[in-house]
Enzyme design. Structure first.
Site, short mmCIF file in Angstrom:
data_model
loop_
_atom_site.label_atom_id
_atom_site.label_comp_id
_atom_site.label_asym_id
_atom_site.label_seq_id
_atom_site.Cartn_x
_atom_site.Cartn_y
_atom_site.Cartn_z
N LYS A 118 18.13 19.13 -25.16
CA LYS A 118 16.71 18.83 -25.40
C LYS A 118 16.01 18.63 -24.06
O LYS A 118 16.57 17.99 -23.15
CB LYS A 118 16.61 17.57 -26.27
CG LYS A 118 15.18 17.23 -26.75
CD LYS A 118 15.20 16.01 -27.66
CE LYS A 118 13.83 15.64 -28.20
NZ LYS A 118 13.84 14.45 -29.06
N SER A 138 11.08 14.66 -33.31
CA SER A 138 10.63 15.46 -32.19
C SER A 138 11.62 16.52 -31.74
O SER A 138 11.26 17.44 -31.01
CB SER A 138 10.31 14.56 -31.00
OG SER A 138 11.50 13.93 -30.52
N SER A 146 14.19 11.09 -34.36
CA SER A 146 14.03 12.46 -33.86
C SER A 146 15.29 13.30 -33.79
O SER A 146 15.21 14.49 -33.53
CB SER A 146 13.37 12.45 -32.47
OG SER A 146 12.01 12.16 -32.62
N1 GLN Z 1 8.64 10.66 -35.32
C1 GLN Z 1 8.83 9.49 -34.52
C2 GLN Z 1 7.70 9.34 -33.56
O1 GLN Z 1 6.84 10.16 -33.54
C3 GLN Z 1 10.16 9.56 -33.84
C4 GLN Z 1 10.14 9.96 -32.44
C5 GLN Z 1 11.50 10.00 -31.82
O2 GLN Z 1 12.50 9.59 -32.41
N2 GLN Z 1 11.51 10.42 -30.57
O3 GLN Z 1 7.63 8.41 -32.83
#
Ligand code: GLN
Length: 510
Positions: free
Chosen positions: A84, A159, A183
């Site tokens: 990532k 994400s 994410s």
């Molecule tokens: N969807 C969550 C957010 O927008 C999770 C983000 C993540 O785990 N990096 O914060």
């Protein structure tokens, strides 16, 4: 079966048996990426932001030379991996999905990158993600959305949509993700892949572009539970470069997965989270969840319902703590030291340059969270917002402690729905936030969690996910229970749950 359809464990076994070379494996995955990524003409998954074919093949050749000399560095030496774009990779662009870091080439490796290199895994490239890991659909990436390999009109989750789509489309069997509020796990549910958020502090955060330091955790993204265990052991362990690193060794995970795959869960107590049920959960997700619960019972697990009352406040607490931490973390992107610099006309002051650079370099969701965080941390509101959120965090930790006195693992669906249409919720931040109802509590408490595919929706044919949570440093339990369910589901569905257009004969996308 073609090379890309092998799991990482199968690739490692084929390498060890001399049936294949790392160069062949790496080339096969690079070919799949070339055939299916194609962001330039708007066709394809857009799961990779940067592909390092030359570097990966050179690393593969070095791996083959080591094996020929009888000196592989690790069981997974020679198995290619995707990373990532949130993790620093020396010499490879690292953007965190943001324009403000476009063109940045880190002069150093994050600890997890260094461990991957030290074990000899060729690095295929960097995967797409929501900007600074803020999002649930990968639509906040400055480099365009990622498509879901199950259906190109759908989001892959976020994400880490890039890593999940890469693994789901057989561009890589192994990928690194990061999970601050879900994410790794939520994209896992959206793409029918396995994703693990390890215990906080058990995988180094050194070299991770921080979203919220007290919540962030790197972890594995794979197609099988065993592959996640192997990768988790490789990347885990104490790191003096990370002040929150735990001193405990990360071992026994692959053994736990192998034990679980034998299918005996006698004596394992599983708690269904009472607060993660109800109207918010779509019928097809619940249908598959209940089916999995019956399977767990059939394997000998004792299943009860457990109440964790403060979970209902987790979302609210998270959306104060996360913006508070990220507003502080992102202050370093000031256009002075590195990254994008926009110089307005005239005789601009340093402040004018910062303002113009941040305006051009940050997307809307990032700006929104900086504003919320700055407000929540301002002197007049600190106690009312950030202080309250921290209290809820303590209550959630206490709820977990009490629940784990009654059960060994907790279980819930990973996400409330299957993957929605690209664009459908792009302008609705709250709808995106609500996707993480089930995943956020683990981050607030630091406990580990795994998402595995629970099947395919009877309504739209898209994958559904089931999540297990375990006490701090008891990650092995996730692998035992996860592998047991995975084996039973594979039997039930007749094959591993995988994106149909890609799972076939290695011909790439439909
Ligand atoms: N969807 C969550 C957010 O927008 C999770 C983000 C993540 O785990 N990096 O914060």
């Amino acid at each position: 079966m073609s090379l890309i359809h092998l799991s990482a464990a199968e690739q490692a076994a084929a390498l060890a048996a001399g049936e294949v070379t790392s160069v062949e494996l790496t080339q096969a995955h690079l070919d799949q990426i070339a055939a299916t990524n194609r962001p330039e003409n708007g066709v394809g998954l857009n799961s990779f932001l940067h592909v390092d074919a030359e570097g990966a093949l050179a690393q593969a050749a070095a791996s083959d030379a080591r094996r020929a000399a009888g000196a592989p560095l690790h069981e997974l030496d020679g198995v290619p991996i995707a990373i990532k774009d949130v993790l620093a990779t020396e010499g490879l662009p690292t953007t965190a999905g943001s324009k403000i870091l476009e063109g940045w080439i880190p002069p150093y490796d994050g600890t997890v990158t260094a461990k991957i290199k030290a074990a000899g895994l060729p690095i295929l490239g960097k995967t797409n993600m929501d900007e600074f890991a803020m999002g649930s659909a990968n639509e906040n990436s400055a480099y365009g959305p990622v498509k879901n390999p199950w259906d190109h009109t759908r989001i892959p989750g976020g994400s880490g949509g890039g890593s999940a789509a890469a693994v789901s489309s057989f561009q890589a069997a192994l990928a690194i993700g990061s999970d601050t509020g879900g994410s790794i796990r939520q994209p896992g549910a959206m793409t029918g892949t396995v994703g693990v958020k390890p215990t906080y502090g058990s995988v180094s955060r050194y070299g991770v572009i921080a979203l919220a330091n007290s919540l962030d955790q790197l972890g594995p993204v794979t197609r099988t539970v065993l592959d996640s265990a192997l990768l988790h052991e490789l990347i885990g362990g104490h790191d003096p470069m990370d002040s929150t690193s735990v001193a405990t060794a990360v071992t026994g995970l692959a053994d736990a997965a192998r034990q679980g795959a034998a299918g005996d869960l006698a004596g394992v107590r599983v708690g269904i989270v009472k607060e993660l049920q109800g109207d918010a959960w779509s019928a097809p997700v619940v249908e598959r969840f209940e089916e999995s619960i019956e399977i767990l019972k059939g394997l000998g697990a004792e299943v009860v319902e457990v109440s964790l009352p403060s979970f209902v406040h987790a979302m609210a607490a998270y959306y104060l703590i996360l913006p508070a931490e990220c507003s502080s973390n992102l202050a370093k992107f000031d256009a002075m030291r590195y990254g994008l610099r926009v110089t307005p006309d005239g005789d601009p002051s340093a402040e004018d340059v910062m303002r113009a650079s941040r305006d051009a370099g940050f997307g809307n969701e990032v700006k929104r969270r900086i504003l919320i965080g700055t407000y929540a941390l301002s002197s007049g509101y600190y106690d009312a917002y950030y202080g309250q959120a921290q209290k809820i965090r303590t209550l959630i930790i206490e709820d977990f402690t009490k629940a784990f006195e009654q059960v060994d693992v907790l279980v819930s669906p990973t996400a409330p729905t299957t993957a929605w249409a690209l664009g459908e919720k792009a302008d609705d931040p709250l709808a995106n936030y609500l996707q993480d109802l089930a995943t956020i509590p683990a981050n607030l408490a630091g406990v580990p969690g795994i998402s595995i595919p629970s099947g395919v929706s009877s309504v739209d044919g898209l994958p559904t996910g089931i999540q297990f949570l375990a006490p701090v440093l008891e990650d092995a339990r996730l692998y035992r229970v996860g592998a047991a369910l995975e084996a039973a589901l594979t039997k039930q569905w007749g094959a591993p749950i995988a994106a149909p257009a890609y799972a076939g004969n290695g011909n790439g996308e439909a």
